[in-house]
Design a protein around this motif. Structure first.
Motif, PDB file in Angstrom:
ATOM      1  N   UNK A 129      25.790  -6.210  -6.355  1.00  0.00           N
ATOM      2  CA  UNK A 129      24.518  -5.611  -6.777  1.00  0.00           C
ATOM      3  C   UNK A 129      24.668  -4.105  -6.941  1.00  0.00           C
ATOM      4  N   UNK A 130      25.383  -3.472  -6.009  1.00  0.00           N
ATOM      5  CA  UNK A 130      25.626  -2.017  -6.086  1.00  0.00           C
ATOM      6  C   UNK A 130      26.420  -1.673  -7.345  1.00  0.00           C
ATOM      7  N   UNK A 131      27.493  -2.415  -7.581  1.00  0.00           N
ATOM      8  CA  UNK A 131      28.349  -2.134  -8.735  1.00  0.00           C
ATOM      9  C   UNK A 131      27.583  -2.362 -10.038  1.00  0.00           C
ATOM     10  N   UNK A 132      26.806  -3.427 -10.095  1.00  0.00           N
ATOM     11  CA  UNK A 132      26.032  -3.732 -11.306  1.00  0.00           C
ATOM     12  C   UNK A 132      24.991  -2.653 -11.582  1.00  0.00           C
ATOM     13  N   UNK A 133      24.249  -2.279 -10.537  1.00  0.00           N
ATOM     14  CA  UNK A 133      23.197  -1.268 -10.707  1.00  0.00           C
ATOM     15  C   UNK A 133      23.780   0.069 -11.161  1.00  0.00           C
TER      16      UNK A 133
END
Length: 301
Positions: A129-133
């Motif tokens: 989620x962090x990488x995607x955001x």
């Protein structure tokens, strides 16, 4: 015609290893320490196992952040070349090619994901989620007013939550709110400081969409949200062990620090939040006092 013996610019004579290190922005690696916030607030730093798991998560998120820095510098290179300071970044200055930077970013992302995957499904999901955001931020959402603030703040919240899932500790809702509002407070202060500096508009066009009055409103809301959330977390310990009551008392230096930082931002400072605490004596004393009260309240009870 250019003389073949004309010396190349300093940036182009820089070694590839050094340029890649600058691309990794080691001065920003301390942000991965946010992973330790949840274990620290739970009084779990006395457990070697919890510290080790948090450290592994921090290293994993550090590699993910390095990947984001690489992709960001590739994307922003044309704008960075028009900025008085950012033009020295490795890709913008030509110290390394976009292709090499991209390969380095992909490698860092894969290493980070591999490290975090050892800590369980929940932590792996937060890392994705962090990488995607952050990739969405780099690929265009950084130019969308309000959304850019939320995504940057979300990065801090996801790291904080990962510290809890990596160690298997319960996480307080108040803790998450402190993380969210605190991050919004710092990010908004940074945007306000950038808004006042000449040259930033070229490399960060979204600044033009932010009226100073609106930034002041968000700064105030974020300050109040941070203070109230921290107060709700800290004051729940009133009436417990005398050491635990220090957690409630810690609200005073915490709130003092928030107000002092808001004052600094109002004078045009705050572009580098991580440096301000060491530049301002009042902020430094408030921070040390708060940390001491927090440490005693959590670990001496």
């Amino acid at each position: 015609m250019t003389d073949l013996h004309t010396p190349l610019p300093v940036a182009r004579r820089e070694s590839t290893a050094r340029a890649l290190l600058r691309l990794s922005r080691p001065q920003q690696w301390h942000k991965a320490l946010m992973v330790f916030a949840a274990p620290a607030a739970a009084g779990a730093l006395e457990s070697p196992t919890d510290v080790l798991e948090a450290a592994i998560a921090a290293i994993g998120f550090m590699f993910l952040a390095i990947a984001i820095y690489a992709f960001n510098d590739i994307r922003d290179a044309p704008d960075d070349r028009r900025h008085p300071r950012k033009q020295e970044r490795p890709v913008a200055s030509g110290a390394i090619s976009p292709t090499l930077a991209a390969a380095y970013g992909v490698t860092a992302a894969l290493v980070g994901i591999a490290i975090v995957s050892t800590l369980g499904t929940a932590t792996f999901g937060l890392a994705i989620a962090y990488l995607t955001a952050q990739l969405l931020y780099v690929l265009g959402l950084k130019h969308v007013a309000v959304v850019d603030l939320i995504l940057v703040a979300l990065g801090f919240v996801l790291r904080a939550a990962a510290g809890a899932t990596a160690t298997g500790l319960p996480i307080s809702h108040w803790f998450l709110l402190v993380s969210l509002f605190g991050a919004m407070f710092l990010v908004t202060g940074k945007r306000k400081a950038e808004r006042t500096k000449i040259g930033n508009a070229a490399s960060r066009p979204v600044l033009a969409a932010y009226p100073m009055s609106w930034l002041d409103q968000v700064l105030t809301i974020s300050l109040l949200g941070t203070a109230l959330s921290y107060g709700m977390w800290a004051f729940q310990y009133l009436g417990h062990d005398v050491y635990r009551e220090l957690l409630a008392v810690s609200f005073l230096p915490f709130f003092t620090g928030l107000l002092r930082y808001a004052l600094l931002v109002s004078t045009g400072r705050g572009e580098e939040p991580e440096h301000e605490i060491f530049r301002d004596r009042v902020l430094l004393v408030a921070g040390i006092t708060w940390a001491a009260m927090l440490g005693i309240g959590l670990y001496c009870a």
